[in-house]
Design a protein around this motif. Structure first.
Motif, PDB file in Angstrom:
ATOM      1  N   TYR A 158      -1.759  -8.367   5.260  1.00 13.32           N
ATOM      2  CA  TYR A 158      -3.030  -7.674   5.480  1.00 13.32           C
ATOM      3  C   TYR A 158      -3.032  -7.150   6.924  1.00 13.32           C
ATOM      4  O   TYR A 158      -2.456  -7.788   7.814  1.00 13.32           O
ATOM      5  CB  TYR A 158      -4.212  -8.630   5.305  1.00 13.32           C
TER       6      TYR A 158
ATOM      7  N   ARG B 239     -18.541   3.908  -8.650  1.00 14.82           N
ATOM      8  CA  ARG B 239     -18.364   4.133  -7.205  1.00 14.82           C
ATOM      9  C   ARG B 239     -17.619   5.452  -6.990  1.00 14.82           C
ATOM     10  O   ARG B 239     -16.538   5.631  -7.554  1.00 14.82           O
ATOM     11  CB  ARG B 239     -17.537   2.958  -6.668  1.00 14.82           C
TER      12      ARG B 239
ATOM     13  N   ASN C 150      -2.684 -12.307  -7.997  1.00 15.58           N
ATOM     14  CA  ASN C 150      -2.475 -11.910  -6.613  1.00 15.58           C
ATOM     15  C   ASN C 150      -1.500 -10.733  -6.573  1.00 15.58           C
ATOM     16  O   ASN C 150      -0.319 -10.885  -6.857  1.00 15.58           O
ATOM     17  CB  ASN C 150      -1.921 -13.105  -5.827  1.00 15.58           C
ATOM     18  N   LEU C 151      -2.012  -9.564  -6.231  1.00 18.24           N
ATOM     19  CA  LEU C 151      -1.182  -8.351  -6.214  1.00 18.24           C
ATOM     20  C   LEU C 151       0.044  -8.497  -5.319  1.00 18.24           C
ATOM     21  O   LEU C 151       1.089  -7.917  -5.591  1.00 18.24           O
ATOM     22  CB  LEU C 151      -2.012  -7.170  -5.685  1.00 18.24           C
TER      23      LEU C 151
ATOM     24  N   GLU D 169     -16.149  -2.154 -11.770  1.00 19.10           N
ATOM     25  CA  GLU D 169     -15.134  -1.140 -12.066  1.00 19.10           C
ATOM     26  C   GLU D 169     -14.634  -1.209 -13.521  1.00 19.10           C
ATOM     27  O   GLU D 169     -14.680  -0.192 -14.227  1.00 19.10           O
ATOM     28  CB  GLU D 169     -13.997  -1.306 -11.053  1.00 19.10           C
TER      29      GLU D 169
ATOM     30  N   THR E 121     -11.472 -11.932   1.155  1.00 15.92           N
ATOM     31  CA  THR E 121     -11.557 -11.004   0.027  1.00 15.92           C
ATOM     32  C   THR E 121     -12.884 -10.271   0.116  1.00 15.92           C
ATOM     33  O   THR E 121     -13.925 -10.821  -0.205  1.00 15.92           O
ATOM     34  CB  THR E 121     -11.497 -11.777  -1.300  1.00 15.92           C
ATOM     35  N   ILE E 122     -12.836  -9.049   0.545  1.00 20.27           N
ATOM     36  CA  ILE E 122     -14.069  -8.275   0.719  1.00 20.27           C
ATOM     37  C   ILE E 122     -14.463  -7.757  -0.662  1.00 20.27           C
ATOM     38  O   ILE E 122     -13.733  -6.996  -1.273  1.00 20.27           O
ATOM     39  CB  ILE E 122     -13.816  -7.119   1.711  1.00 20.27           C
ATOM     40  N   ASN E 123     -15.610  -8.203  -1.153  1.00 21.50           N
ATOM     41  CA  ASN E 123     -15.894  -8.033  -2.575  1.00 21.50           C
ATOM     42  C   ASN E 123     -16.859  -6.912  -2.962  1.00 21.50           C
ATOM     43  O   ASN E 123     -17.259  -6.828  -4.113  1.00 21.50           O
ATOM     44  CB  ASN E 123     -16.467  -9.348  -3.155  1.00 21.50           C
TER      45      ASN E 123
ATOM     46  N   SER F  24     -18.659  -3.886  -4.401  1.00 28.13           N
ATOM     47  CA  SER F  24     -18.325  -2.929  -5.456  1.00 28.13           C
ATOM     48  C   SER F  24     -19.617  -2.350  -6.015  1.00 28.13           C
ATOM     49  O   SER F  24     -20.702  -2.807  -5.679  1.00 28.13           O
ATOM     50  CB  SER F  24     -17.544  -3.637  -6.570  1.00 28.13           C
TER      51      SER F  24
ATOM     52  N   SER G 258     -12.895  -7.250  -8.442  1.00 24.38           N
ATOM     53  CA  SER G 258     -14.080  -7.853  -7.820  1.00 24.38           C
ATOM     54  C   SER G 258     -15.085  -8.341  -8.877  1.00 24.38           C
ATOM     55  O   SER G 258     -14.686  -8.969  -9.855  1.00 24.38           O
ATOM     56  CB  SER G 258     -14.715  -6.870  -6.834  1.00 24.38           C
TER      57      SER G 258
ATOM     58  N   ALA H 257      -7.718  -5.754  -8.786  1.00 23.01           N
ATOM     59  CA  ALA H 257      -8.667  -6.056  -7.706  1.00 23.01           C
ATOM     60  C   ALA H 257     -10.071  -5.609  -8.133  1.00 23.01           C
ATOM     61  O   ALA H 257     -10.731  -4.799  -7.487  1.00 23.01           O
ATOM     62  CB  ALA H 257      -8.246  -5.418  -6.383  1.00 23.01           C
TER      63      ALA H 257
ATOM     64  N   ASP I 184      -8.185 -10.123 -10.301  1.00 13.85           N
ATOM     65  CA  ASP I 184      -8.540 -10.235  -8.887  1.00 13.85           C
ATOM     66  C   ASP I 184      -7.941 -11.547  -8.381  1.00 13.85           C
ATOM     67  O   ASP I 184      -7.703 -12.469  -9.165  1.00 13.85           O
ATOM     68  CB  ASP I 184     -10.063 -10.228  -8.700  1.00 13.85           C
TER      69      ASP I 184
ATOM     70  N   ARG J 180      -8.612   0.284  -6.545  1.00 12.22           N
ATOM     71  CA  ARG J 180      -9.401   1.010  -5.549  1.00 12.22           C
ATOM     72  C   ARG J 180      -9.987   0.062  -4.503  1.00 12.22           C
ATOM     73  O   ARG J 180     -10.442  -1.032  -4.812  1.00 12.22           O
ATOM     74  CB  ARG J 180     -10.548   1.761  -6.255  1.00 12.22           C
ATOM     75  N   ASN J 181      -9.938   0.537  -3.268  1.00 13.06           N
ATOM     76  CA  ASN J 181     -10.608  -0.151  -2.165  1.00 13.06           C
ATOM     77  C   ASN J 181     -10.081  -1.555  -1.906  1.00 13.06           C
ATOM     78  O   ASN J 181     -10.839  -2.464  -1.567  1.00 13.06           O
ATOM     79  CB  ASN J 181     -12.130  -0.144  -2.400  1.00 13.06           C
TER      80      ASN J 181
HETATM   81  C1  SAM Z   1     -13.690  -4.114  -1.933  1.00 13.50           C
HETATM   82  S1  SAM Z   1     -13.258  -4.954  -3.405  1.00 13.50           S
HETATM   83  C2  SAM Z   1     -12.894  -3.594  -4.462  1.00 13.50           C
HETATM   84  C3  SAM Z   1     -13.580  -3.708  -5.807  1.00 13.50           C
HETATM   85  C4  SAM Z   1     -13.407  -2.503  -6.736  1.00 13.50           C
HETATM   86  N1  SAM Z   1     -12.006  -2.233  -6.979  1.00 13.50           N
HETATM   87  C5  SAM Z   1     -14.085  -1.278  -6.167  1.00 13.50           C
HETATM   88  O1  SAM Z   1     -13.398  -0.377  -5.672  1.00 13.50           O
HETATM   89  O2  SAM Z   1     -15.321  -1.203  -6.194  1.00 13.50           O
HETATM   90  C6  SAM Z   1     -11.655  -5.616  -2.995  1.00 13.50           C
HETATM   91  C7  SAM Z   1     -11.175  -6.717  -3.953  1.00 13.50           C
HETATM   92  O3  SAM Z   1      -9.795  -6.953  -3.703  1.00 13.50           O
HETATM   93  C8  SAM Z   1      -9.537  -8.317  -3.961  1.00 13.50           C
HETATM   94  N2  SAM Z   1      -8.266  -8.687  -3.328  1.00 13.50           N
HETATM   95  C9  SAM Z   1      -7.981  -8.866  -2.008  1.00 13.50           C
HETATM   96  N3  SAM Z   1      -6.690  -9.214  -1.846  1.00 13.50           N
HETATM   97  C10 SAM Z   1      -6.134  -9.247  -3.093  1.00 13.50           C
HETATM   98  C11 SAM Z   1      -4.837  -9.533  -3.587  1.00 13.50           C
HETATM   99  N4  SAM Z   1      -3.841  -9.867  -2.751  1.00 13.50           N
HETATM  100  N5  SAM Z   1      -4.624  -9.491  -4.934  1.00 13.50           N
HETATM  101  C12 SAM Z   1      -5.630  -9.153  -5.792  1.00 13.50           C
HETATM  102  N6  SAM Z   1      -6.885  -8.872  -5.379  1.00 13.50           N
HETATM  103  C13 SAM Z   1      -7.133  -8.914  -4.042  1.00 13.50           C
HETATM  104  C14 SAM Z   1     -10.753  -9.014  -3.366  1.00 13.50           C
HETATM  105  O4  SAM Z   1     -10.924 -10.304  -3.901  1.00 13.50           O
HETATM  106  C15 SAM Z   1     -11.876  -8.042  -3.747  1.00 13.50           C
HETATM  107  O5  SAM Z   1     -12.532  -8.448  -4.916  1.00 13.50           O
END
Ligand code: SAM
Length: 258
Positions: free
Chosen positions: A24, A75, A187-188, A110, A67-69, A71, A106, A104, A133, A203-204
């Motif tokens: 990150y 969107r 976990n991506l 989405e 984890t910035i959640n 959404s 959230s 991801a 997620d 996204r995001n």
């Molecule tokens: C800002 S939200 C985006 C939500 C939705 N995709 C949107 O665009 O509205 C980011 C999400 O990425 C997830 N996240 C962060 N690191 C991740 C990882 N390594 N693998 C999977 N998800 C992850 C967080 O838990 C969070 O729910």
């Protein structure tokens, strides 16, 4: 001293929670975590991670901060309109049962937006969306399916009336939409991708990753798409040199696998 403290902390977080903070963007993540640590009164990351390992509430708060959640439904509505009017009809021309992945996802806005759009084209029992997620808490909220009206402001009125029930000031999404989405912890940055998919929405979240991590992920997303499949990214997440990943840009924030 401070940097060594943070590097050790990164090691510990990886060992204890399987999350590699080195992938990150550092300045941003360090700022977010330093402010939380200071707020809780820990003078360095070593004492903070010790406390986080012992205390469930501190742990949840810490994972929440990583984890910035944020959404919302639809969107960037213009992009969902493009998906609805252009991409989905194209996909359905070649495959009556496309495979969809919201990565991801959230709190579920989405994948549910995608299910709402697909409900106009397919029978409910033909809709099948995988949503993943890293954070199980947010997916718990997604499965609960109750949302404040501020995240619903862009839902078309007919779909809002059809698929949501008002509960005090919140709205509950209908089971027939909810049941089309399967949630799975993933976990991506650490787990294999289970393709092939016809459409991947991610996204995001890429904005938080380092360039190296992004490079690896774009390769993995591309490999998880079938040729002719689509990749839908966030509105600040254009891919630099998409051809490198066998992706061609077809509209802002949409790519097609070559
Ligand atoms: C800002 S939200 C985006 C939500 C939705 N995709 C949107 O665009 O509205 C980011 C999400 O990425 C997830 N996240 C962060 N690191 C991740 C990882 N390594 N693998 C999977 N998800 C992850 C967080 O838990 C969070 O729910």
């Amino acid at each position: 001293m401070e940097d060594k403290d943070y590097l050790l902390f990164i090691d510990n977080v990886k060992k204890k929670f399987g999350i590699d903070l080195a992938l990150y963007k550092e300045a941003q993540m360090k700022r977010r975590l330093s402010s939380l640590r200071e707020k809780r009164g820990y003078k360095d990351f070593q004492s903070y991670i010790d406390a986080v390992s012992r205390d469930v509430e501190l742990k949840n708060e810490f994972l929440d901060r990583i984890t910035i959640n944020v959404s919302e439904f639809y969107r960037n509505p213009g992009r969902w309109q493009y998906l609805d009017q252009t991409i989905i009809p194209k996909l359905l021309e070649v495959n009556k049962r496309p495979r969809f992945w919201s990565a991801a996802c959230s709190t579920g806005e989405e994948p549910y937006t995608l299910a709402l759009i697909l409900s106009k084209y397919l029978r409910m029992d033909q809709i099948d969306i995988l949503a993943t997620d890293i954070d199980e808490n947010v997916m718990g909220k997604a499965q609960h399916g109750v949302y404040p009206d501020r995240v619903l402001k862009d839902v078309p009125k007919d779909l809002l009336h059809k698929y949501f029930t008002k509960e005090n000031t919140d709205y509950r999404i209908a089971n027939e939409i909810k049941s089309r989405v399967t949630y799975k912890k993933h976990n991506l940055l650490a787990e294999p991708f289970n393709g092939p998919f016809d459409l991947i929405i991610c996204r995001n979240v890429m904005i938080y990753f380092t360039d190296d991590a992004k490079d690896q992920l774009y390769n993995k997303f591309s490999q998880a798409l079938r040729p002719g499949g689509y990749f839908f990214v966030g509105s600040t997440e254009q891919i630099f040199q998409p051809q490198k990943y066998q992706l061609e840009p077809i509209a802002p924030f949409f790519y097609r696998k070559i």
